[in-house]
Design an enzyme around this catalytic site. Structure first.
Site, PDB file in Angstrom:
ATOM      1  N   MET A  27      -9.615  -9.258  -0.755  1.00  0.00           N
ATOM      2  CA  MET A  27      -8.451  -9.794  -0.536  1.00  0.00           C
ATOM      3  C   MET A  27      -8.500 -10.423   0.643  1.00  0.00           C
ATOM      4  O   MET A  27      -8.096 -10.942   1.301  1.00  0.00           O
ATOM      5  CB  MET A  27      -7.275 -10.258  -1.242  1.00  0.00           C
ATOM      6  CG  MET A  27      -7.439 -10.353  -3.097  1.00  0.00           C
ATOM      7  SD  MET A  27      -6.351 -10.983  -3.790  1.00  0.00           S
ATOM      8  CE  MET A  27      -4.899  -9.823  -3.289  1.00  0.00           C
ATOM      9  N   HIS A  31      -6.403  -3.320   6.053  1.00  0.00           N
ATOM     10  CA  HIS A  31      -5.717  -2.063   6.478  1.00  0.00           C
ATOM     11  C   HIS A  31      -6.388  -0.943   6.711  1.00  0.00           C
ATOM     12  O   HIS A  31      -7.817  -0.360   5.652  1.00  0.00           O
ATOM     13  CB  HIS A  31      -4.314  -1.831   6.369  1.00  0.00           C
ATOM     14  CG  HIS A  31      -3.590  -1.870   4.367  1.00  0.00           C
ATOM     15  ND1 HIS A  31      -4.830  -1.029   3.894  1.00  0.00           N
ATOM     16  CD2 HIS A  31      -3.926  -3.045   4.250  1.00  0.00           C
ATOM     17  CE1 HIS A  31      -5.074  -1.695   2.341  1.00  0.00           C
ATOM     18  NE2 HIS A  31      -4.191  -2.516   2.338  1.00  0.00           N
ATOM     19  N   HIS A  34      -7.867   0.158   2.570  1.00  0.00           N
ATOM     20  CA  HIS A  34      -9.928  -0.451   2.652  1.00  0.00           C
ATOM     21  C   HIS A  34     -10.639   0.165   3.286  1.00  0.00           C
ATOM     22  O   HIS A  34     -11.139   0.216   2.624  1.00  0.00           O
ATOM     23  CB  HIS A  34      -8.871  -1.270   3.602  1.00  0.00           C
ATOM     24  CG  HIS A  34      -8.531  -3.021   2.056  1.00  0.00           C
ATOM     25  ND1 HIS A  34      -7.091  -3.480   3.052  1.00  0.00           N
ATOM     26  CD2 HIS A  34      -8.434  -3.544   0.941  1.00  0.00           C
ATOM     27  CE1 HIS A  34      -6.782  -4.160   2.569  1.00  0.00           C
ATOM     28  NE2 HIS A  34      -7.272  -4.640   0.928  1.00  0.00           N
ATOM     29  N   GLN A  58      -5.708 -14.984  -9.960  1.00  0.00           N
ATOM     30  CA  GLN A  58      -5.128 -13.954 -10.100  1.00  0.00           C
ATOM     31  C   GLN A  58      -3.228 -13.476  -9.686  1.00  0.00           C
ATOM     32  O   GLN A  58      -2.790 -12.576  -9.249  1.00  0.00           O
ATOM     33  CB  GLN A  58      -5.606 -12.508  -9.611  1.00  0.00           C
ATOM     34  CG  GLN A  58      -5.689 -12.370  -8.062  1.00  0.00           C
ATOM     35  CD  GLN A  58      -6.393 -10.692  -7.848  1.00  0.00           C
ATOM     36  OE1 GLN A  58      -7.735 -10.911  -7.940  1.00  0.00           O
ATOM     37  NE2 GLN A  58      -5.810 -10.327  -7.311  1.00  0.00           N
ATOM     38  N   LYS A 146      -4.416   2.827  -5.688  1.00  0.00           N
ATOM     39  CA  LYS A 146      -3.077   1.945  -4.663  1.00  0.00           C
ATOM     40  C   LYS A 146      -2.268   0.866  -6.159  1.00  0.00           C
ATOM     41  O   LYS A 146      -1.588   1.133  -6.950  1.00  0.00           O
ATOM     42  CB  LYS A 146      -3.373   1.444  -4.090  1.00  0.00           C
ATOM     43  CG  LYS A 146      -1.947   0.338  -3.835  1.00  0.00           C
ATOM     44  CD  LYS A 146      -1.387   0.681  -3.318  1.00  0.00           C
ATOM     45  CE  LYS A 146       0.045  -0.248  -2.741  1.00  0.00           C
ATOM     46  NZ  LYS A 146      -0.417  -2.104  -3.936  1.00  0.00           N
ATOM     47  N   ASP A 147      -3.519   0.524  -6.892  1.00  0.00           N
ATOM     48  CA  ASP A 147      -4.054  -0.316  -7.563  1.00  0.00           C
ATOM     49  C   ASP A 147      -4.069   0.296  -9.444  1.00  0.00           C
ATOM     50  O   ASP A 147      -5.105   0.043  -9.884  1.00  0.00           O
ATOM     51  CB  ASP A 147      -4.172  -1.607  -7.145  1.00  0.00           C
ATOM     52  CG  ASP A 147      -3.705  -1.960  -6.078  1.00  0.00           C
ATOM     53  OD1 ASP A 147      -2.932  -3.241  -6.184  1.00  0.00           O
ATOM     54  OD2 ASP A 147      -4.283  -2.037  -5.441  1.00  0.00           O
ATOM     55  N   SER A 182      -0.651  -1.995   2.387  1.00  0.00           N
ATOM     56  CA  SER A 182      -0.718  -2.726   1.671  1.00  0.00           C
ATOM     57  C   SER A 182      -0.615  -4.358   2.798  1.00  0.00           C
ATOM     58  O   SER A 182       0.133  -4.496   2.939  1.00  0.00           O
ATOM     59  CB  SER A 182      -0.005  -3.208   0.365  1.00  0.00           C
ATOM     60  OG  SER A 182       0.272  -4.418   0.397  1.00  0.00           O
ATOM     61  N   ARG A 184       0.164  -6.874   2.078  1.00  0.00           N
ATOM     62  CA  ARG A 184       1.572  -7.300   1.324  1.00  0.00           C
ATOM     63  C   ARG A 184       2.486  -7.208   2.205  1.00  0.00           C
ATOM     64  O   ARG A 184       4.166  -7.422   2.627  1.00  0.00           O
ATOM     65  CB  ARG A 184       2.281  -7.700   0.454  1.00  0.00           C
ATOM     66  CG  ARG A 184       1.455  -8.287  -0.571  1.00  0.00           C
ATOM     67  CD  ARG A 184       1.892  -8.859  -2.046  1.00  0.00           C
ATOM     68  NE  ARG A 184       1.407  -9.526  -2.858  1.00  0.00           N
ATOM     69  CZ  ARG A 184       0.586  -9.865  -2.696  1.00  0.00           C
ATOM     70  NH1 ARG A 184      -0.243  -8.541  -4.122  1.00  0.00           N
ATOM     71  NH2 ARG A 184      -0.036 -10.486  -3.705  1.00  0.00           N
TER      72      ARG A 184
HETATM   73  P1  AMP Z   1      -6.596  -5.751  -1.750  1.00  0.00           P
HETATM   74  O1  AMP Z   1      -7.837  -6.453  -0.941  1.00  0.00           O
HETATM   75  O2  AMP Z   1      -5.752  -5.694  -1.568  1.00  0.00           O
HETATM   76  O3  AMP Z   1      -7.258  -6.157  -3.313  1.00  0.00           O
HETATM   77  O4  AMP Z   1      -7.280  -4.909  -2.597  1.00  0.00           O
HETATM   78  C1  AMP Z   1      -8.949  -3.880  -2.908  1.00  0.00           C
HETATM   79  C2  AMP Z   1      -8.863  -2.713  -2.560  1.00  0.00           C
HETATM   80  O5  AMP Z   1      -8.575  -1.541  -1.989  1.00  0.00           O
HETATM   81  C3  AMP Z   1      -8.302  -2.439  -3.713  1.00  0.00           C
HETATM   82  O6  AMP Z   1      -9.156  -1.439  -4.413  1.00  0.00           O
HETATM   83  C4  AMP Z   1      -6.977  -1.597  -4.105  1.00  0.00           C
HETATM   84  O7  AMP Z   1      -6.410  -1.101  -4.751  1.00  0.00           O
HETATM   85  C5  AMP Z   1      -7.502  -1.156  -2.692  1.00  0.00           C
HETATM   86  N1  AMP Z   1      -6.032  -0.351  -1.857  1.00  0.00           N
HETATM   87  C6  AMP Z   1      -5.454  -1.385  -1.323  1.00  0.00           C
HETATM   88  N2  AMP Z   1      -4.566  -1.005  -0.811  1.00  0.00           N
HETATM   89  C7  AMP Z   1      -4.812   0.620  -0.798  1.00  0.00           C
HETATM   90  C8  AMP Z   1      -4.620   1.611  -0.223  1.00  0.00           C
HETATM   91  N3  AMP Z   1      -3.196   1.799   1.272  1.00  0.00           N
HETATM   92  N4  AMP Z   1      -5.221   2.793   0.293  1.00  0.00           N
HETATM   93  C9  AMP Z   1      -6.113   2.892  -0.748  1.00  0.00           C
HETATM   94  N5  AMP Z   1      -6.945   1.797  -1.300  1.00  0.00           N
HETATM   95  C10 AMP Z   1      -6.298   0.973  -1.261  1.00  0.00           C
END
Ligand code: AMP
Length: 282
Positions: A27, A31, A34, A58, A146-147, A182, A184
């Site tokens: 999304m 960081h 990612h 979502q 993480k998720d 994160s 967030r």
């Molecule tokens: P998001 O942008 O938050 O939807 O996350 C995109 C992908 O990055 C998802 O597969 C998350 O689980 C992964 N992700 C987010 N934060 C972390 C983290 N701290 N370490 C590893 N993977 C992460």
């Protein structure tokens, strides 16, 4: 790094890439967590594609969709530096054109824990991911531990609907105090940020209390007392790693999971445990 904004452009772009193709959906507001997913994809695949899409489906009506951090220019630079071949940045109309009415219902796994706190969240996640997988058609999908519940939901969808893709789960990247990275985290005030590492510490206390033979009720109580004063606990639990059903004893692979609010910001985290790691027979 080439970019696509529509489904047709993305199909044309991803179809030309060498195989195996690794895919990292995000999304944005990227960081190091990612970037670690991109590195894992780079290490395993001949080409790497990334998507940046803040998926409205979502988010609940009172959630942070409008103020979710967005930094497309910063993201492009990080992804180009990490060696990404192709970037898909669809607008909402590309993913959900007028008349869009088809959704992926993920069942019980999508209604507990995060699914209970955020009704229809996993339906939105599964629906967008089904479409992304059909557009990008990767060989390997890279997801973050993480998720963990999201990863379990998507693994189940991929198995149930026979999507021709493998899943690789990448361990959580953390700040020095243990706080899981994160997008967030940028919402946290300095005072909240100083205390936010207590969520991870609490999860490790829960794990260690179980490891020392404690019962789950006591382990959860010990974790609760580790949380800092600014945190409001949503839940702590121990769940089977695949089904996300709560377990009382560790017989196999499990996640110690937790969610807590720091002010308006809701953080989730987890620790993976196996009976082996706790020194018990599997
Ligand atoms: P998001 O942008 O938050 O939807 O996350 C995109 C992908 O990055 C998802 O597969 C998350 O689980 C992964 N992700 C987010 N934060 C972390 C983290 N701290 N370490 C590893 N993977 C992460």
């Amino acid at each position: 790094m080439q970019s696509a904004a529509t489904v047709a452009q993305a199909r044309a772009l991803f179809d030309l890439l060498p195989r195996p193709l690794g895919f990292v959906p995000t999304m944005g507001a990227l960081h190091d967590g990612h970037v670690q997913l991109v590195r894992a994809a780079r290490a395993r695949c001949a080409a790497v594609g990334v998507s940046v899409f803040v998926n409205p489906l979502q988010f609940g009506p009172n959630e942070d969709f409008a103020r979710y951090p967005r930094d497309l220019e910063g993201d492009r630079k990080k992804l180009a530096d990490a060696g990404v071949d192709a970037l898909f940045v669809p607008g909402a109309a590309a993913m959900y054109p007028l008349g869009f009415t088809t959704f992926v219902d993920v069942g019980r796994l999508g209604s507990t824990f995060e699914g209970s706190a955020r009704p229809s969240h996993f339906r939105g996640v599964a629906t967008v991911m089904a479409k992304l997988l059909l557009v990008v058609r990767p060989d390997v999908l890279f997801l973050g531990q993480k998720d963990a519940q999201q990863t379990a939901v998507l693994r189940t969808m991929i198995r149930d609907l026979a999507f021709p893709v493998e899943v690789e789960v990448v361990p959580t990247i953390r700040e020095r105090d243990g706080l899981a990275m994160s997008s967030r985290n940028s919402y946290l005030t300095a005072e909240q940020r100083a205390q936010a590492g207590s969520l991870y510490r609490a999860l490790t206390v829960l794990r260690d209390t179980l490891a020392q033979g404690g019962v789950k009720h006591d382990a959860v109580a010990a974790a609760r007392s580790t949380l800092s004063p600014l945190a409001t606990l949503d839940y702590f639990d121990v769940v089977d790693a695949e089904t996300f059903e709560p377990v009382d004893r560790l017989d196999g692979a499990a996640f110690v999971i937790g969610a807590a609010r720091f002010g308006r910001t809701r953080l989730i985290d987890n620790v993976y445990v196996t009976a082996d790691a706790l020194g018990k027979p599997a």
